[in-house]
Design a protein around this motif. Structure first.
Motif, PDB file in Angstrom:
ATOM      1  N   LYS A 221     -21.792 -10.490  -8.971  1.00 29.32           N
ATOM      2  CA  LYS A 221     -23.043 -10.483  -9.712  1.00 29.32           C
ATOM      3  C   LYS A 221     -23.157  -9.120 -10.384  1.00 29.32           C
ATOM      4  O   LYS A 221     -22.219  -8.310 -10.309  1.00 29.32           O
ATOM      5  CB  LYS A 221     -24.227 -10.770  -8.792  1.00 29.32           C
ATOM      6  CG  LYS A 221     -24.258  -9.975  -7.496  1.00 29.32           C
ATOM      7  CD  LYS A 221     -25.360 -10.479  -6.582  1.00 29.32           C
ATOM      8  CE  LYS A 221     -25.344  -9.717  -5.254  1.00 29.32           C
ATOM      9  NZ  LYS A 221     -26.425 -10.167  -4.352  1.00 29.32           N
ATOM     10  N   LEU A 222     -24.280  -8.869 -11.054  1.00 35.01           N
ATOM     11  CA  LEU A 222     -24.376  -7.668 -11.870  1.00 35.01           C
ATOM     12  C   LEU A 222     -24.272  -6.375 -11.072  1.00 35.01           C
ATOM     13  O   LEU A 222     -23.880  -5.347 -11.621  1.00 35.01           O
ATOM     14  CB  LEU A 222     -25.684  -7.684 -12.677  1.00 35.01           C
ATOM     15  CG  LEU A 222     -25.726  -8.686 -13.836  1.00 35.01           C
ATOM     16  CD1 LEU A 222     -27.109  -8.701 -14.469  1.00 35.01           C
ATOM     17  CD2 LEU A 222     -24.667  -8.376 -14.887  1.00 35.01           C
ATOM     18  N   ASP A 223     -24.629  -6.410  -9.776  1.00 35.04           N
ATOM     19  CA  ASP A 223     -24.484  -5.195  -8.971  1.00 35.04           C
ATOM     20  C   ASP A 223     -23.246  -5.236  -8.084  1.00 35.04           C
ATOM     21  O   ASP A 223     -23.120  -4.451  -7.146  1.00 35.04           O
ATOM     22  CB  ASP A 223     -25.731  -4.944  -8.128  1.00 35.04           C
ATOM     23  CG  ASP A 223     -25.967  -6.011  -7.078  1.00 35.04           C
ATOM     24  OD1 ASP A 223     -25.271  -7.050  -7.127  1.00 35.04           O
ATOM     25  OD2 ASP A 223     -26.834  -5.817  -6.214  1.00 35.04           O
ATOM     26  N   ARG A 224     -22.338  -6.163  -8.368  1.00 34.22           N
ATOM     27  CA  ARG A 224     -21.076  -6.256  -7.626  1.00 34.22           C
ATOM     28  C   ARG A 224     -19.918  -6.388  -8.624  1.00 34.22           C
ATOM     29  O   ARG A 224     -19.269  -7.423  -8.724  1.00 34.22           O
ATOM     30  CB  ARG A 224     -21.092  -7.461  -6.675  1.00 34.22           C
ATOM     31  CG  ARG A 224     -22.012  -7.332  -5.476  1.00 34.22           C
ATOM     32  CD  ARG A 224     -21.575  -6.211  -4.544  1.00 34.22           C
ATOM     33  NE  ARG A 224     -22.327  -6.223  -3.289  1.00 34.22           N
ATOM     34  CZ  ARG A 224     -23.529  -5.685  -3.123  1.00 34.22           C
ATOM     35  NH1 ARG A 224     -24.148  -5.101  -4.156  1.00 34.22           N
ATOM     36  NH2 ARG A 224     -24.127  -5.713  -1.951  1.00 34.22           N
ATOM     37  N   ILE A 225     -19.706  -5.333  -9.406  1.00 36.28           N
ATOM     38  CA  ILE A 225     -18.610  -5.276 -10.371  1.00 36.28           C
ATOM     39  C   ILE A 225     -17.667  -4.163  -9.937  1.00 36.28           C
ATOM     40  O   ILE A 225     -18.087  -3.017  -9.726  1.00 36.28           O
ATOM     41  CB  ILE A 225     -19.124  -5.024 -11.802  1.00 36.28           C
ATOM     42  CG1 ILE A 225     -20.029  -6.189 -12.248  1.00 36.28           C
ATOM     43  CG2 ILE A 225     -17.958  -4.856 -12.775  1.00 36.28           C
ATOM     44  CD1 ILE A 225     -20.716  -5.951 -13.578  1.00 36.28           C
ATOM     45  N   PHE A 226     -16.395  -4.500  -9.795  1.00 38.69           N
ATOM     46  CA  PHE A 226     -15.372  -3.561  -9.330  1.00 38.69           C
ATOM     47  C   PHE A 226     -14.256  -3.543 -10.365  1.00 38.69           C
ATOM     48  O   PHE A 226     -13.705  -4.592 -10.706  1.00 38.69           O
ATOM     49  CB  PHE A 226     -14.839  -3.992  -7.968  1.00 38.69           C
ATOM     50  CG  PHE A 226     -15.924  -4.256  -6.958  1.00 38.69           C
ATOM     51  CD1 PHE A 226     -16.398  -3.229  -6.157  1.00 38.69           C
ATOM     52  CD2 PHE A 226     -16.490  -5.508  -6.840  1.00 38.69           C
ATOM     53  CE1 PHE A 226     -17.414  -3.456  -5.243  1.00 38.69           C
ATOM     54  CE2 PHE A 226     -17.509  -5.754  -5.932  1.00 38.69           C
ATOM     55  CZ  PHE A 226     -17.976  -4.726  -5.130  1.00 38.69           C
ATOM     56  N   ALA A 227     -13.929  -2.367 -10.865  1.00 36.79           N
ATOM     57  CA  ALA A 227     -12.998  -2.255 -11.986  1.00 36.79           C
ATOM     58  C   ALA A 227     -11.817  -1.361 -11.634  1.00 36.79           C
ATOM     59  O   ALA A 227     -11.998  -0.255 -11.113  1.00 36.79           O
ATOM     60  CB  ALA A 227     -13.719  -1.705 -13.215  1.00 36.79           C
ATOM     61  N   ILE A 228     -10.624  -1.860 -11.944  1.00 31.00           N
ATOM     62  CA  ILE A 228      -9.383  -1.127 -11.663  1.00 31.00           C
ATOM     63  C   ILE A 228      -8.933  -0.381 -12.914  1.00 31.00           C
ATOM     64  O   ILE A 228      -8.860  -0.959 -14.001  1.00 31.00           O
ATOM     65  CB  ILE A 228      -8.283  -2.089 -11.187  1.00 31.00           C
ATOM     66  CG1 ILE A 228      -8.535  -2.484  -9.732  1.00 31.00           C
ATOM     67  CG2 ILE A 228      -6.913  -1.477 -11.327  1.00 31.00           C
ATOM     68  CD1 ILE A 228      -7.438  -3.320  -9.126  1.00 31.00           C
ATOM     69  N   GLN A 229      -8.625   0.894 -12.740  1.00 33.33           N
ATOM     70  CA  GLN A 229      -8.109   1.707 -13.826  1.00 33.33           C
ATOM     71  C   GLN A 229      -6.595   1.892 -13.695  1.00 33.33           C
ATOM     72  O   GLN A 229      -6.032   1.731 -12.602  1.00 33.33           O
ATOM     73  CB  GLN A 229      -8.775   3.080 -13.811  1.00 33.33           C
ATOM     74  CG  GLN A 229     -10.289   3.037 -13.972  1.00 33.33           C
ATOM     75  CD  GLN A 229     -10.880   4.426 -14.121  1.00 33.33           C
ATOM     76  OE1 GLN A 229     -11.303   4.822 -15.194  1.00 33.33           O
ATOM     77  NE2 GLN A 229     -10.895   5.169 -13.041  1.00 33.33           N
ATOM     78  N   ALA A 230      -5.954   2.238 -14.806  1.00 37.38           N
ATOM     79  CA  ALA A 230      -4.520   2.536 -14.803  1.00 37.38           C
ATOM     80  C   ALA A 230      -4.273   3.760 -15.669  1.00 37.38           C
ATOM     81  O   ALA A 230      -4.786   3.856 -16.789  1.00 37.38           O
ATOM     82  CB  ALA A 230      -3.718   1.352 -15.326  1.00 37.38           C
ATOM     83  N   ARG A 231      -3.473   4.683 -15.138  1.00 31.51           N
ATOM     84  CA  ARG A 231      -3.140   5.917 -15.862  1.00 31.51           C
ATOM     85  C   ARG A 231      -1.626   6.066 -15.872  1.00 31.51           C
ATOM     86  O   ARG A 231      -0.982   6.042 -14.825  1.00 31.51           O
ATOM     87  CB  ARG A 231      -3.807   7.116 -15.185  1.00 31.51           C
ATOM     88  CG  ARG A 231      -3.573   8.458 -15.877  1.00 31.51           C
ATOM     89  CD  ARG A 231      -4.487   9.531 -15.282  1.00 31.51           C
ATOM     90  NE  ARG A 231      -4.231   9.753 -13.869  1.00 31.51           N
ATOM     91  CZ  ARG A 231      -3.442  10.713 -13.378  1.00 31.51           C
ATOM     92  NH1 ARG A 231      -2.800  11.538 -14.195  1.00 31.51           N
ATOM     93  NH2 ARG A 231      -3.286  10.855 -12.072  1.00 31.51           N
ATOM     94  N   LEU A 232      -1.084   6.208 -17.061  1.00 28.87           N
ATOM     95  CA  LEU A 232       0.370   6.306 -17.216  1.00 28.87           C
ATOM     96  C   LEU A 232       0.802   7.743 -17.460  1.00 28.87           C
ATOM     97  O   LEU A 232       0.110   8.516 -18.122  1.00 28.87           O
ATOM     98  CB  LEU A 232       0.832   5.435 -18.387  1.00 28.87           C
ATOM     99  CG  LEU A 232       0.622   3.934 -18.232  1.00 28.87           C
ATOM    100  CD1 LEU A 232       1.004   3.211 -19.520  1.00 28.87           C
ATOM    101  CD2 LEU A 232       1.422   3.384 -17.073  1.00 28.87           C
TER     102      LEU A 232
END
Length: 408
Positions: free
Chosen positions: A243-254
């Motif tokens: 839901k709107l307060d349960r967003i988890f985002a994965i980042q990637a750095r090369l």
């Protein structure tokens, strides 16, 4: 929007896991390459165009495989199980298929000339409509505005993949997408990077203009929220959302191989070559983020946890236990995050149990387990909540490289 009903539970023995394999040219059957095998290549009309190997693993041990004509990254199955989509990535075609036989149902081009598949899809609750992320033509910024590089969400019929409409993603190079709150909102992960304007190539490290998560109202396609996470080097690739307060985002750095050597210099243990990477580039550590509307994105985990977040890939939200589960293949890690606080609850070194380069994660429809697949081979089953390995349910097929999986 119609309310999304809770799918009925399904026993493990009746469940299948779908894996789109990247390197079918590394495989053969009957002594010949798969594209020359009549059974495997039954869906391929032009073997010179991109294709991938779709593997359907029954949790009862049955394996079915077929080549499909798309440079696929992810696969999704419709809510009623009648059709699936294999999502083209950085290429022109998307394909629909029969989830039981793996026979081809439809092939459709990307949004417009020069556009590329974004690699991910989501079905609306009705099962009659599928959303696909799509990327604008591959061009450097030059003198154009950022908006000219924003991607689209195409709205397509599930059976034919015919486009019925589209919305702007309000971000550059959209990738992973998630429907939340009874399909009212669509959450989108946008890489944010563009090629070098003079060479037309993607540099290492990436030149990130505006990595972000955007949220669209699916009633009208309007932008509800936009969270910019980086404007320099760190892409935003995958996400999970409840839901709107349960967003988890994965980042990637090369970075370069020399950059990675400096980052890992204190390590005195011999390590595997990273088979999920490419020559000339390495995955560096990059924090996984928790987001909520009205709050700035924040990193999850300690400094030591973040050091293990290399090549964050798949992430799923388990609403029953209010946890997010993510894979980091370059570090051979699966991490579990608390949904409310974002705290790291467990960091699992999967090498210790025989699973190398964990990539795909999917929640199994028995409501009790989830599956994690190694980049090249093997499917391990864990218990939700406790994250105990269920060794008796593990299977050991070969996928020939992949990123994501889904269960139905």
């Amino acid at each position: 929007m119609a309310a999304r009903t809770v799918a009925p539970l399904k026993p493990l023995s009746a469940t299948s896991v779908y894996v789109p394999g990247y390197m079918p040219n590394k495989a053969q059957s009957g002594g010949v390459p798969l594209k020359e095998n009549r059974y495997f290549a039954r869906n391929i009309s032009d073997p010179e165009r991109p294709f991938r190997l779709l593997t359907r693993i029954g949790m009862d041990g049955e394996v079915r495989q077929a080549l499909l004509p798309a440079a696929a990254h992810d696969v999704e199955i419709s809510p009623d199980g009648s059709v699936g989509v294999m999502c083209g990535f950085e290429a022109t075609d998307q394909v629909a298929f029969d989830p039981v036989t793996l026979d081809l149902a439809a092939v459709a081009p990307s949004f417009s000339k020069g556009w590329r598949g974004g690699g991910h899809a989501a079905y609306l609750a009705t099962g009659k409509t599928v959303l696909l992320s799509e990327r604008a033509p591959h061009e450097g910024l030059s003198n154009s505005r950022l908006e000219a590089h924003h991607g689209r969400i195409t709205i397509r019929d599930t059976d034919t993949l015919k486009i019925r409409g589209s919305y702007s993603t309000h971000g550059i190079d959209p990738h992973d997408i998630r429907l939340i709150e009874d399909d009212r909102y669509l959450v989108i992960a946008n890489y944010g990077s563009l090629p070098n304007a003079s060479s037309g190539k993607l540099d290492v490290p990436r030149h990130v203009h505006e990595a972000c998560v955007t949220i669209l109202d699916m009633n009208d396609g309007k932008l509800v929220d936009k969270r910019v996470t980086d404007r320099r080097r760190t892409e935003l690739r995958h996400l999970a959302a409840g839901k709107l307060d349960r967003i988890f985002a994965i980042q990637a750095r090369l970075g370069s191989e020399a950059d990675l050597a400096r980052e890992l210099e204190p390590d005195r243990e011999a390590q595997d070559e990273d088979i999920t990477s490419e020559p000339g580039m390495s995955y560096m550590s990059a924090a996984t983020l928790k987001m909520a509307r009205g709050r700035a994105p924040r990193s999850m985990g300690s400094r030591g946890d973040i050091a293990e977040m290399r090549h964050g890939l798949s992430i799923r939200y388990d609403a029953r236990h209010d946890q997010a589960i993510a894979s980091y293949p370059s570090a051979h890690r699966v991490m579990v995050f608390d949904g409310a606080s974002g705290a790291v609850l467990q960091s699992i070194d999967t090498r210790k149990m025989g699973l190398r380069f964990p990539c795909g994660i999917t929640l199994l429809p028995d409501g009790v387990h989830y599956a994690v697949t190694g980049y090249w081979e093997n499917l391990f089953v864990f218990e939700r909540g406790s994250h105990r390995l269920n060794r008796e349910a593990c299977l050991y097929p070969t996928f020939f490289g992949h990123s994501h999986i889904t269960a139905a």
